[in-house]
Design a protein around this motif. Structure first.
Motif, short mmCIF file in Angstrom:
data_model
loop_
_atom_site.label_atom_id
_atom_site.label_comp_id
_atom_site.label_asym_id
_atom_site.label_seq_id
_atom_site.Cartn_x
_atom_site.Cartn_y
_atom_site.Cartn_z
N MET A 1 0.84 -1.18 0.12
CA MET A 1 0.10 -0.17 -0.07
C MET A 1 1.00 1.44 0.05
O MET A 1 1.78 1.51 0.86
N SER A 2 0.32 2.13 -0.79
CA SER A 2 1.30 3.31 -0.78
C SER A 2 0.34 4.60 -1.01
O SER A 2 -0.72 4.28 -1.62
N PHE A 3 0.71 5.64 -0.21
CA PHE A 3 -0.02 6.63 -0.23
C PHE A 3 0.68 8.02 -0.13
O PHE A 3 1.76 7.86 0.49
N HIS A 4 0.30 8.96 -0.78
CA HIS A 4 1.11 10.23 -0.76
C HIS A 4 0.18 11.30 -0.06
O HIS A 4 -0.63 11.64 -0.34
N TRP A 5 1.07 11.79 1.05
CA TRP A 5 0.40 12.65 1.96
C TRP A 5 0.58 14.24 1.55
O TRP A 5 1.74 14.24 0.66
N ASN A 6 -0.37 14.91 1.50
CA ASN A 6 -0.20 16.44 1.10
C ASN A 6 0.06 17.11 2.19
O ASN A 6 -0.01 16.62 3.27
N ASP A 7 0.71 18.27 1.96
CA ASP A 7 1.13 19.32 3.00
C ASP A 7 -0.21 20.40 3.27
O ASP A 7 0.32 21.10 4.44
N GLN A 14 -6.02 13.13 7.06
CA GLN A 14 -5.81 12.48 5.82
C GLN A 14 -5.99 11.01 5.96
O GLN A 14 -6.72 10.28 5.00
N LEU A 15 -5.39 10.53 7.08
CA LEU A 15 -5.67 8.94 7.28
C LEU A 15 -6.87 8.65 7.75
O LEU A 15 -7.58 7.55 7.20
N LYS A 16 -7.76 9.49 8.48
CA LYS A 16 -9.13 9.34 8.72
C LYS A 16 -9.99 9.23 7.54
O LYS A 16 -10.85 8.66 7.31
N ASP A 17 -9.82 10.33 6.32
CA ASP A 17 -10.30 10.25 5.31
C ASP A 17 -10.10 9.10 4.49
O ASP A 17 -11.23 8.71 3.80
#
Length: 123
Positions: A1-7, A14-17
């Motif tokens: 699993m990969s996910f790109h976090w935004n600033d 973001q994790l909750k969403d």
């Protein structure tokens, strides 16, 4: 699993969403357990407190329940609850902006329908 976090938004939100979207999409089903805080922290290279904060927000929203000694589980009715809430946000906040844009661009109903039909053929 990969996910790109935004600033632009805290990672815990973001994790909750991301989990909310997984419930809506059926990737997490009612009664299914969420991965452990430790596992998510390791997978995404996050502080466990960040993950815990996200999980607690999901509990506070009534989407997830804590089962002592067992972990966190998606609540019965979570998908329906999310769908109702997301529909309300769309109709109250998103849709009026879309309508305003349509009016500013002087688009007519027939053009919009043709556009939808064209998009449908692409998929």
């Amino acid at each position: 699993m990969s996910f790109h976090w935004n600033d632009k938004e805290p990672i815990y939100l973001q994790l909750k969403d991301m989990v909310r979207n997984m419930i809506l999409a059926g990737e997490l089903t009612e009664g299914e357990s969420l991965p452990s805080v430790r596992q998510v922290a390791m997978d995404y290279k996050l502080n466990p407190l960040t993950v815990s904060k996200s999980w607690q927000l999901l509990v506070d929203e009534g989407l997830v329940e804590k089962r002592r000694g067992l972990g966190m589980f998606v609540q019965t009715g979570a998908k329906a609850q999310l769908k109702t809430a997301e529909q309300a946000v769309f109709l109250d906040e998103v849709w009026p902006n879309i309508l305003q844009k349509v009016e500013h661009l002087n688009l007519n109903t027939q053009e919009l329908i043709q556009s939808l039909e064209h998009l449908g053929r692409k998929q």
